[in-house]
Design an enzyme around this catalytic site. Structure first.
Site, PDB file in Angstrom:
ATOM      1  N   ASN A  36      12.281  -5.713  -5.743  1.00  0.00           N
ATOM      2  CA  ASN A  36      12.133  -6.638  -4.397  1.00  0.00           C
ATOM      3  C   ASN A  36      11.110  -7.727  -5.230  1.00  0.00           C
ATOM      4  O   ASN A  36      10.162  -7.336  -6.100  1.00  0.00           O
ATOM      5  CB  ASN A  36      11.147  -5.994  -3.393  1.00  0.00           C
ATOM      6  CG  ASN A  36       9.890  -5.988  -3.429  1.00  0.00           C
ATOM      7  OD1 ASN A  36       9.131  -6.853  -3.185  1.00  0.00           O
ATOM      8  ND2 ASN A  36       9.190  -4.837  -3.810  1.00  0.00           N
ATOM      9  N   PHE A  84       4.689 -11.307  -0.871  1.00  0.00           N
ATOM     10  CA  PHE A  84       3.709 -11.231   0.226  1.00  0.00           C
ATOM     11  C   PHE A  84       4.028 -12.269   1.499  1.00  0.00           C
ATOM     12  O   PHE A  84       3.340 -13.021   2.303  1.00  0.00           O
ATOM     13  CB  PHE A  84       2.305 -11.759  -0.121  1.00  0.00           C
ATOM     14  CG  PHE A  84       1.485 -10.576  -0.951  1.00  0.00           C
ATOM     15  CD1 PHE A  84       2.009  -9.573  -1.045  1.00  0.00           C
ATOM     16  CD2 PHE A  84       0.069 -11.090  -1.646  1.00  0.00           C
ATOM     17  CE1 PHE A  84       1.408  -8.496  -1.834  1.00  0.00           C
ATOM     18  CE2 PHE A  84      -0.492 -10.290  -2.165  1.00  0.00           C
ATOM     19  CZ  PHE A  84       0.190  -8.846  -2.593  1.00  0.00           C
ATOM     20  N   SER A 141       0.625  -5.980  -6.807  1.00  0.00           N
ATOM     21  CA  SER A 141       1.865  -6.432  -6.727  1.00  0.00           C
ATOM     22  C   SER A 141       2.432  -7.414  -7.602  1.00  0.00           C
ATOM     23  O   SER A 141       1.695  -8.210  -8.395  1.00  0.00           O
ATOM     24  CB  SER A 141       2.085  -7.305  -5.326  1.00  0.00           C
ATOM     25  OG  SER A 141       3.308  -7.854  -5.283  1.00  0.00           O
ATOM     26  N   ASN A 143       4.674  -9.979  -7.761  1.00  0.00           N
ATOM     27  CA  ASN A 143       5.476 -10.853  -7.085  1.00  0.00           C
ATOM     28  C   ASN A 143       4.691 -11.937  -6.626  1.00  0.00           C
ATOM     29  O   ASN A 143       5.286 -12.841  -6.075  1.00  0.00           O
ATOM     30  CB  ASN A 143       6.194 -10.328  -5.871  1.00  0.00           C
ATOM     31  CG  ASN A 143       7.282  -9.134  -6.414  1.00  0.00           C
ATOM     32  OD1 ASN A 143       7.929  -9.180  -7.403  1.00  0.00           O
ATOM     33  ND2 ASN A 143       7.377  -8.200  -5.505  1.00  0.00           N
ATOM     34  N   THR A 144       3.226 -11.636  -6.664  1.00  0.00           N
ATOM     35  CA  THR A 144       2.361 -13.183  -6.607  1.00  0.00           C
ATOM     36  C   THR A 144       1.869 -13.252  -7.843  1.00  0.00           C
ATOM     37  O   THR A 144       1.399 -12.636  -8.725  1.00  0.00           O
ATOM     38  CB  THR A 144       1.194 -12.671  -5.527  1.00  0.00           C
ATOM     39  OG1 THR A 144       1.904 -12.407  -4.283  1.00  0.00           O
ATOM     40  CG2 THR A 144       0.310 -13.907  -5.440  1.00  0.00           C
ATOM     41  N   LYS A 196      -4.822  -0.049  -4.287  1.00  0.00           N
ATOM     42  CA  LYS A 196      -3.524   0.340  -4.944  1.00  0.00           C
ATOM     43  C   LYS A 196      -3.129  -0.093  -6.375  1.00  0.00           C
ATOM     44  O   LYS A 196      -3.415  -1.327  -6.385  1.00  0.00           O
ATOM     45  CB  LYS A 196      -2.472  -0.198  -3.875  1.00  0.00           C
ATOM     46  CG  LYS A 196      -0.964   0.296  -3.993  1.00  0.00           C
ATOM     47  CD  LYS A 196      -0.180   0.014  -2.855  1.00  0.00           C
ATOM     48  CE  LYS A 196       1.196   0.602  -3.199  1.00  0.00           C
ATOM     49  NZ  LYS A 196       2.027   0.300  -1.812  1.00  0.00           N
ATOM     50  N   ASN A 239       2.060   1.388  -6.922  1.00  0.00           N
ATOM     51  CA  ASN A 239       3.021   0.343  -6.443  1.00  0.00           C
ATOM     52  C   ASN A 239       4.139   0.214  -7.304  1.00  0.00           C
ATOM     53  O   ASN A 239       4.557   1.217  -7.974  1.00  0.00           O
ATOM     54  CB  ASN A 239       2.187  -1.131  -6.805  1.00  0.00           C
ATOM     55  CG  ASN A 239       2.417  -2.187  -5.628  1.00  0.00           C
ATOM     56  OD1 ASN A 239       3.423  -2.351  -5.298  1.00  0.00           O
ATOM     57  ND2 ASN A 239       1.415  -2.904  -5.256  1.00  0.00           N
TER      58      ASN A 239
END
Length: 340
Positions: A116, A120, A179, A181-182, A217, A246
């Site tokens: 993915n 966010f 994460s 993805n940011t 996390k 994560n």
């Protein structure tokens, strides 16, 4: 029934569209008299021996739903009927944002995995708060992050906004700096900025009459040296614990054709690494703080291995999608068998 009949149909369609369709279906069915009770009778294992007390909270059972599944706190009550002991909502940001461009969610069927790069996507913390005001008895974790357009030097303010907004409506907090993805978010895992962020949140925490547990996390891609830094940071900032782990940026050993898609990988390929990180943190810290184990749990045995490695609680995400709600029941039954 899920793996034989339901999953093959769902897996014919776009993963993100299926996610929202499934949410709508569960919500619809749960409004029909008797269906919530039916779900509970099928999947809930109600046994006092499953109760687990961690960082001052009593969990009905140690199997939770990880953040990312119910980002906006839309379906936490209905999802709890599938036997989960707790539901983690988020990741939430101060202001709602669309996330990354679609297509951004990919099944890797040959690897029992998902990639993915959602970014966010959420409706903002205040929207979630309004829904959480309706909560009666579901134990909720609040996973918080920063908006994409917020520079890292101002990131702490975003986390503070989410922390204060959610404080009265969640049972524990999770600080998500892991994460992939940011843009540049993982830079906040470095020792100095992470220590400052967690210290600020714990200071705010202390200003409330009753403190709430704050957890961190972390990514599975950290080196041993970085993991030792995490132990130091937890001990220095006095946060309640760590969620391990994560999604990963690694693509080692993947078989699926779409393995090169950008984003975070979850599912079976993460099973071993996630358990290794749990064991490392548990042993090197002398079990000085609780760990929630997440990553690649697709069977009861996977869950037991994480508990034996040092996790106090576990969470499902990709395993729940591939194996179905029966997995929650199987894990809780295996835990009971281990206790007998």
């Amino acid at each position: 029934m899920y793996k034989l009949l339901i999953r093959p149909i769902l897996f014919q369609f776009d993963p993100e569209k299926v996610h929202y369709f499934t949410f709508s279906l569960i919500r619809f069915l749960s409004k029909i008299p008797g269906f919530s009770s039916l779900f509970k009778s099928l999947y809930l294992v109600n046994d006092k021996r499953l109760e687990t007390e961690v960082f001052g909270l009593k969990f009905p059972n140690p199997v939770g739903l990880a953040a990312g599944f119910d980002k906006n706190a839309v379906l936490y009550k209905e999802l709890s009927n599938f036997g989960f002991g707790f539901i983690e909502i988020g990741t939430l940001t101060p202001v709602g944002q669309e996330g990354n461009p679609k297509k951004r969610l990919f099944r890797l069927k040959e690897d029992s995995a998902i990639i993915n790069r959602m970014g966010f996507n959420n409706g903002g913390v205040q929207e979630a708060v309004e829904r959480l005001k309706q909560n009666k008895n579901v134990l909720i974790g609040g996973n918080i992050g920063k908006n994409k357009l917020t520079p890292n030097e101002n990131a702490t303010q975003d986390y503070e906004i989410c922390f204060e907004a959610l404080f009265d409506y969640v049972d524990y907090f999770v600080v998500n700096v892991s994460s992939p993805n940011t843009p540049n978010l993982r830079e906040l895992q470095d020792k100095k900025p992470l220590t400052e962020l967690l210290t600020t949140l714990e200071t705010r925490n202390s200003q409330h009459v009753t403190k709430k547990p704050i957890l961190l996390k972390i990514a599975p891609d950290l080196t041993d040296s970085q993991l030792l830094d995490i132990i130091d940071i937890v001990n220095e900032t006095k946060i309640a614990g760590v969620i391990t782990t994560n999604t990963t940026l690694s693509r080692e050993g993947l078989q699926s054709d779409n393995k090169s898609e950008m984003g975070g990988l979850s599912g079976k390929p993460l099973t071993k690494r996630s358990t290794e990180v749990i064991r490392f943190l548990s042993e090197k810290s002398n079990k000085s703080f609780p760990i929630i184990g997440v990553g690649g749990i697709h069977s009861a045995q996977d869950a037991i291995e994480k508990l034996e490695a040092g996790a106090s609680l576990i969470q499902l995400y990709t395993g729940f999608i591939y194996e179905g709600p029966q997995l929650v029941k199987e894990i809780n039954k295996a835990i009971l068998k281990r206790k007998s």
